[in-house]
Design a protein around this motif. Structure first.
Motif, mmCIF file in Angstrom:
data_model
loop_
_atom_site.group_PDB
_atom_site.id
_atom_site.type_symbol
_atom_site.label_atom_id
_atom_site.label_comp_id
_atom_site.label_asym_id
_atom_site.label_seq_id
_atom_site.Cartn_x
_atom_site.Cartn_y
_atom_site.Cartn_z
ATOM 1 N N GLN A 28 0.836 -1.190 0.000
ATOM 2 C CA GLN A 28 0.000 0.000 0.000
ATOM 3 C C GLN A 28 0.877 1.248 0.000
ATOM 4 O OE1 GLN A 28 -3.442 0.409 -0.096
ATOM 5 N NE2 GLN A 28 -2.915 2.573 -0.301
ATOM 6 N N VAL A 30 1.748 4.845 0.969
ATOM 7 C CA VAL A 30 1.350 5.680 2.105
ATOM 8 C C VAL A 30 2.166 6.960 2.131
ATOM 9 C CG1 VAL A 30 0.624 3.735 3.536
ATOM 10 C CG2 VAL A 30 2.996 4.527 3.654
ATOM 11 N N ILE A 119 -8.741 8.574 8.347
ATOM 12 C CA ILE A 119 -9.137 8.720 6.958
ATOM 13 C C ILE A 119 -10.641 8.514 6.753
ATOM 14 C CG2 ILE A 119 -8.711 6.299 6.379
ATOM 15 C CD1 ILE A 119 -7.530 7.265 3.719
ATOM 16 N N TRP A 546 -6.520 -2.858 3.197
ATOM 17 C CA TRP A 546 -7.246 -2.783 1.921
ATOM 18 C C TRP A 546 -8.709 -2.394 2.144
ATOM 19 C CZ3 TRP A 546 -11.364 -5.885 0.274
ATOM 20 C CH2 TRP A 546 -11.740 -5.735 -1.058
ATOM 21 N N GLU A 548 -10.025 -0.679 4.650
ATOM 22 C CA GLU A 548 -10.184 0.712 5.077
ATOM 23 C C GLU A 548 -9.954 1.683 3.924
ATOM 24 O OE1 GLU A 548 -9.583 2.820 9.159
ATOM 25 O OE2 GLU A 548 -7.646 2.244 8.337
ATOM 26 N N VAL A 549 -8.956 1.390 3.098
ATOM 27 C CA VAL A 549 -8.693 2.250 1.938
ATOM 28 C C VAL A 549 -9.870 2.211 0.965
ATOM 29 C CG1 VAL A 549 -7.222 2.562 -0.090
ATOM 30 C CG2 VAL A 549 -6.193 2.044 2.131
ATOM 31 N N LYS A 550 -10.422 1.021 0.767
ATOM 32 C CA LYS A 550 -11.570 0.876 -0.136
ATOM 33 C C LYS A 550 -12.767 1.670 0.380
ATOM 34 C CE LYS A 550 -14.590 -2.636 -2.180
ATOM 35 N NZ LYS A 550 -14.949 -4.084 -2.203
ATOM 36 N N LYS A 553 -12.104 5.432 -0.096
ATOM 37 C CA LYS A 553 -12.226 5.831 -1.500
ATOM 38 C C LYS A 553 -13.681 5.891 -1.935
ATOM 39 C CE LYS A 553 -7.705 4.305 -3.197
ATOM 40 N NZ LYS A 553 -6.965 3.388 -4.093
ATOM 41 N N TYR A 562 -3.631 7.835 2.048
ATOM 42 C CA TYR A 562 -3.506 6.955 3.207
ATOM 43 C C TYR A 562 -2.127 7.181 3.811
ATOM 44 C CZ TYR A 562 -4.709 2.750 5.899
ATOM 45 O OH TYR A 562 -5.050 1.872 6.900
#
Length: 741
Positions: A28, A30, A119, A546, A548-550, A553, A562
């Motif tokens: 990832q 960052v 985030i 993954w 949390e990022v998804k 977004k 991130y």
């Protein structure tokens, strides 16, 4: 308590980072926002989903607050008076958080603070940094902090140490840059670049002679200072904070990478005794983690010659040798294993004692923090004895279960083997297949019982009345290992020594082929399961990130950033070294006790450890949150456990050579017993001789301690100061006061 003085706070901002530098961690990308922060407290925020949870009332908020705040904190008027008879969950949380904010921002701590919103907007990150040198000085003075002397102080103030064999003063230091001892000593001279200075308690007057504070010192100071006022454990239990973790520094991780700590480039570094990487690990992770990797590196170095010898022994199958010659080679290998196990223990004790001196852990027990759960009045009481006795009764129960299950499975296999074409004992499975399943059932039982005990025993130990964290850890490890040792080893002891007399074995080779088969199955599955668990941890951490990022977004668009702190918050915490050491020591026990039956096991263990040390190091640096730096006296109770295993190896190898291998196994019982007692006692005598020739305190350590004792006296002592005390009347000491005329 006001937010003045040494505490400063940065404005709250979305956690997207304000530094241009980026990195790729766990796949990832960052933004690096670790800066100089030492800790992060993660606090929950109100969201549309959880607002209702905070509206219900708490009936006794002051009682709950007393679980969090220590007595001296609750005694402060501005603290105790803030908790009403009835408060909503949100009011209680806001009050506790406000008090914590007052504490951390006050001159009592001297911290720099910062806050950022996560985030996805559901958590607040409170960052802590102890940057104020004056605050470090005051905290260190109040906590009996120890720091090593500067090497240059030895040059300036050390008087002539007494020379060896009447030699020239300071000749011992002719090969090094300072008059400070190093860890390497030979031929009456110190050599190498790893210095071992004395440790002294810190005070402002001594600051100029002591080495500066390291980052791990700041991490320890923050935690110990915070624990004086609040219980972090109860803050998490009550949901006031989600977690608190030390911050990984990306720049420091890169330095460890360049040193070969977790890279394939440094695959052979564990084979080098003088490699300084372990000291860098100690400076970043603390002594607990450093001693773990130091032991693992030592184990790999000691395993290397055994791996080579085991291959030579294994090669006998491919040489044109008589069967009797092959057997004598195997029996000789049993003697080598006994010798190696004894040397392993004594050499590690030497290595460990030197590291304890070098890292200032000699007086750890005197400065260890007392656990808040410890009750002096409860110690030695009848309820405590009953509580501890109950735990040991459970230890015995798990041991008995292993014995009974192993016996039942063996009886089942004997039954189906006696009736291969008879009625099926297991539905839908023929008897021959059912018999083959039996050997896997033993391994399955081992894993299930070990898993259950690994959860149950630590919980019971945590409720016991142990004074320090080190005492608690020693008690927990002892009880866990006691059960796991029986669970893991008993089935193989049964096959090696008991089964022949109860169920019978093959007429030619006896039970040895079955022992070899079971060892191969277990050792392979054991290695696979250990590596699989590490891979699962890595996979789970990557999935959390993954997800949390998804989610971010989806709500905020593709451009959302991130950060490194956000990633660390989703990583699993590093709890301690117990689980990793448990698996490694159990594997070591198999090599010490049973490698004579399956010699190639020593080679497999060596290769596996060489790879596993890199996987574990990579996990520490990238998957786990940074370990909270903990002091530790070597590897603790594990040293005693390994010593017990080495003694058991003497008995086991002598027993295998006599009762399970040709030609001795074919002799009458009386002769076998005489040979067994003779071999065992001879091995024990040899073990005692090895212990005598490899003392726990080697010469280098003796010399280090002698010189350091002189150095502390010379540097901090003021032996030239004249004493001016009150005089008294001189007595008459003449010789003619008796009966002589």
């Amino acid at each position: 308590m006001s937010g003045e003085a040494n505490g400063s706070v940065r404005d709250t901002a979305p956690l997207i980072g304000d530094k241009p530098s980026k990195a790729k961690v766990l796949g990832q990308e960052v933004l690096l926002d670790d800066e100089n922060w030492h800790y992060v407290m993660v606090l929950p925020l109100l969201t549309d989903k959880n607002q209702e949870d905070y509206k219900h009332h708490i009936s006794h908020p002051e009682k709950k607050a007393k679980e969090i705040f220590k007595k001296k904190t609750m005694a402060m008027p501005v603290v105790g008076s803030k908790f009403q008879k009835q408060m909503t969950e949100q009011e209680y949380h806001e009050t506790v958080r406000s008090i914590i904010g007052d504490l951390l921002s006050s001159s009592t701590f001297g911290l720099k603070l910062g806050t950022k919103v996560s985030i996805d907007g559901d958590e607040l990150f409170l960052m802590l940094e102890l940057a104020d040198e004056d605050a470090k000085v005051q905290i260190a003075s109040s906590l009996d902090w120890s720091l090593p002397l500067k090497e240059s102080e030895y040059d300036k103030k050390l008087k002539d140490p007494f020379p060896i064999d009447g030699g020239t003063p300071f000749e011992e230091f002719s090969k090094i840059d300072h008059r400070c001892p190093t860890t390497n000593y030979s031929g009456g001279k110190f050599y190498g670049s790893i210095y071992c200075p004395a440790y002294a308690y810190y005070s402002s007057g001594r600051a100029g002679s002591l080495q500066p504070f390291r980052e791990v010192d700041a991490l320890r100071m923050i935690w110990r200072r915070l624990e004086e006022y609040v219980s972090i454990e109860h803050l998490i239990a009550q949901g006031i904070i989600v977690q608190m973790f030390p911050v990984h520094r990306y720049s420091e991780i890169q330095k460890l990478s360049h040193s070969g700590f977790f890279t394939l480039r440094g695959l052979c570094k564990p084979l080098s005794k003088s490699d300084p990487t372990i000291d860098k690990v100690r400076d970043y992770f603390g002594e607990e983690v450093a001693f773990f990797f130091d032991w693992l590196n030592f184990s790999i170095r000691m395993m290397a010659p055994m791996a080579f010898i085991s291959l030579l022994v294994f090669a006998r199958y491919f040489l044109n040798l008589e069967p009797e010659t092959r057997r004598y080679i195997q029996m000789s290998f049993a003697g080598i294993l006994c010798l190696w196990a004894s040397i392993f223990v004594e050499r590690y004790n030497q290595n460990c004692e030197t590291k304890i001196e070098q890292w200032g852990m000699r007086n750890l027990s005197q400065v260890s923090t007392v656990r808040p759960e410890f009750k002096l009045s409860y110690r030695g009481s009848t309820p405590e004895s009953i509580q501890n006795g109950f735990h040991w009764c459970l230890v015995l129960a798990f041991m008995v279960e292993t014995v009974l299950v192993t016996f039942a499975i063996s009886a089942f296999r004997m039954d189906v083997d006696a009736h291969p074409d008879g009625e099926r004992r297991v539905p839908w499975v023929d008897n021959e297949t059912a018999s083959d399943m039996g050997k896997y059932l033993i391994t399955i039982n081992i894993k299930i019982m070990a898993f259950i005990w690994g959860i149950l025993s630590p919980a019971l130990s945590g409720w016991e009345n142990h004074k320090t964290d080190q005492d608690l850890k020693a008690a927990r490890v002892s009880k866990i290992f006691a059960v796991k040792a029986v669970v893991y080893y008993y089935p193989f002891f049964y096959i090696a020594f008991v089964k022949r007399y109860i169920e019978g074995c093959g007429e030619v080779e006896g039970c040895v082929p079955e022992l070899v088969e079971n060892l191969a199955v277990f050792f392979a599955t054991h290695i696979a399961s250990v590596i699989a668990m590490i891979m699962i941890q890595i996979g789970w951490a990557k999935y959390q990130i993954w997800s949390e990022v998804k989610k971010a977004k989806k709500t905020k668009g593709e451009g959302v950033a991130y950060t490194y702190l956000q990633l660390q918050a989703k990583c699993p915490p590093y709890l301690e070294d117990t689980d990793d050491l448990m698996e490694l020591v159990l594997s070591l026990g198999f090599v010490m006790m049973f490698a004579v039956a399956l010699p190639v096991m020593a080679c497999l263990a060596f290769i596996t450890n060489l790879i596993e040390v890199k996987i574990l190091a990579w996990r520490m640096a990238h998957v786990n949150q940074r370990a909270r730096p903990m002091g530790q006296y070597g590897i603790g109770v594990w040293s005693d456990i390994i010593r017990i295993l080495s003694t058991a190896a003497v008995v086991c190898n002598a027993g295998l050579a006599v009762f399970s291998m040709h030609p001795i196994k074919d002799m009458d019982t009386k002769t076998k017993l005489i040979i067994f007692v003779g071999l065992q006692n001879s091995a024990m005598v040899l073990k005692f001789i090895i212990e005598s020739f490899i003392p726990m305190r080697p010469l280098n350590l003796v010399r280090i301690q002698e010189i350091n004792e002189l150095a502390v006296d010379d540097i901090f002592g003021d032996d030239k100061k004249i004493v001016q005390a009150k005089s008294t009347k001189k007595p008459d000491l003449g010789m003619k006061q008796g009966t002589v005329a």
